[in-house]
Design a protein around this motif. Structure first.
Motif, short mmCIF file in Angstrom:
data_model
loop_
_atom_site.label_atom_id
_atom_site.label_comp_id
_atom_site.label_asym_id
_atom_site.label_seq_id
_atom_site.Cartn_x
_atom_site.Cartn_y
_atom_site.Cartn_z
N ALA A 98 0.79 -1.28 0.10
CA ALA A 98 -0.10 -0.02 0.12
C ALA A 98 0.76 1.10 -0.07
N GLY A 99 2.07 1.16 0.09
CA GLY A 99 3.08 2.21 0.22
C GLY A 99 3.12 3.05 1.54
N VAL A 100 2.49 2.25 2.49
CA VAL A 100 2.70 2.84 4.10
C VAL A 100 2.83 1.61 4.89
N VAL A 101 3.68 1.84 5.83
CA VAL A 101 4.07 0.96 6.71
C VAL A 101 2.89 0.64 7.68
N PHE A 102 2.31 -0.40 7.81
CA PHE A 102 1.30 -1.12 8.68
C PHE A 102 1.85 -1.69 9.79
N LYS A 103 1.02 -1.71 11.04
CA LYS A 103 1.49 -2.85 12.21
C LYS A 103 0.06 -3.51 12.31
N ALA A 104 0.29 -4.94 12.75
CA ALA A 104 -0.99 -5.50 13.15
C ALA A 104 -1.07 -5.81 14.46
N GLN A 105 -2.48 -5.63 14.97
CA GLN A 105 -2.88 -5.90 16.25
C GLN A 105 -2.04 -5.00 17.16
N VAL A 106 -2.40 -3.77 17.25
CA VAL A 106 -1.98 -2.84 17.93
C VAL A 106 -3.05 -2.26 19.07
N ILE A 107 -2.47 -2.14 20.46
CA ILE A 107 -3.43 -1.46 21.37
C ILE A 107 -3.27 -0.10 21.23
N LEU A 108 -4.50 0.59 20.98
CA LEU A 108 -4.77 2.08 20.90
C LEU A 108 -5.68 2.50 21.68
N ARG A 109 -5.71 3.33 22.82
CA ARG A 109 -6.51 3.87 23.63
C ARG A 109 -7.38 2.67 24.31
N GLY A 110 -6.91 1.69 24.72
CA GLY A 110 -7.71 0.52 25.28
C GLY A 110 -8.19 -0.48 24.74
N PHE A 111 -8.16 -0.18 23.07
CA PHE A 111 -8.77 -1.39 22.26
C PHE A 111 -7.70 -1.87 21.42
N VAL A 112 -7.75 -2.91 20.95
CA VAL A 112 -6.86 -3.55 19.91
C VAL A 112 -7.35 -3.50 18.49
N ALA A 113 -6.55 -2.82 17.91
CA ALA A 113 -6.89 -2.35 16.44
C ALA A 113 -6.21 -3.66 15.59
N ASP A 114 -7.10 -3.85 14.51
CA ASP A 114 -6.47 -4.88 13.45
C ASP A 114 -5.35 -4.62 12.82
N PHE A 115 -5.23 -3.34 12.24
CA PHE A 115 -3.94 -2.65 11.43
C PHE A 115 -4.07 -1.23 11.71
N LEU A 116 -2.76 -0.86 11.74
CA LEU A 116 -2.36 0.66 12.25
C LEU A 116 -1.47 0.97 11.28
N ALA A 117 -1.54 2.22 10.57
CA ALA A 117 -0.44 2.91 9.83
C ALA A 117 -0.12 4.30 10.48
N PRO A 118 0.69 4.41 11.54
CA PRO A 118 1.04 5.54 12.28
C PRO A 118 1.36 6.78 11.52
N SER A 119 2.33 6.86 10.33
CA SER A 119 2.70 7.77 9.82
C SER A 119 1.49 8.46 9.04
N ALA A 120 0.53 7.61 8.66
CA ALA A 120 -0.83 8.04 7.79
C ALA A 120 -1.70 8.56 8.91
N ARG A 121 -1.73 8.07 10.08
CA ARG A 121 -2.91 8.37 11.17
C ARG A 121 -3.80 7.54 10.52
N LEU A 122 -3.97 6.32 10.28
CA LEU A 122 -4.85 5.42 9.66
C LEU A 122 -4.90 4.20 10.29
N LEU A 123 -6.46 3.92 10.52
CA LEU A 123 -6.61 2.58 11.35
C LEU A 123 -7.40 1.65 10.59
N VAL A 124 -7.25 0.49 10.35
CA VAL A 124 -8.13 -0.36 9.64
C VAL A 124 -8.76 -1.45 10.63
N GLU A 125 -9.88 -1.50 10.63
CA GLU A 125 -10.77 -2.55 11.56
C GLU A 125 -11.34 -3.52 10.39
#
Length: 70
Positions: free
Chosen positions: A37-64
């Motif tokens: 996708a041209g962006v670095v994603f992380k899998a299964q990240v804890i964010l604000r008390g929830f577990v997100a499926d995919f997170l691209a911090p540099s793009a401020r994008l969360l995919v559930e």
């Protein structure tokens, strides 16, 4: 996953979910985690008390990924 679980339990759940993704998470993760996708994603990240499926911090994008386990 409910917000009232301890952080250590969420960390264990996230680690388990990374090793045992659902079929849909595995298909999407194959594309996202390889950088296709041209962006670095992380899998299964804890964010604000929830577990997100995919997170691209540099793009401020969360995919559930929706499914029966969510």
């Amino acid at each position: 996953m409910a917000k009232y679980f301890s952080r250590s339990k969420k960390r264990k759940f996230a680690a388990y979910a990374r090793k045992h993704p659902t079929r849909h998470e595995a298909l999407l993760g194959k594309e996202l985690l390889t950088g296709a996708a041209g962006v670095v994603f992380k899998a299964q990240v804890i964010l604000r008390g929830f577990v997100a499926d995919f997170l691209a911090p540099s793009a401020r994008l969360l995919v559930e990924v929706d499914g029966t386990s969510h």
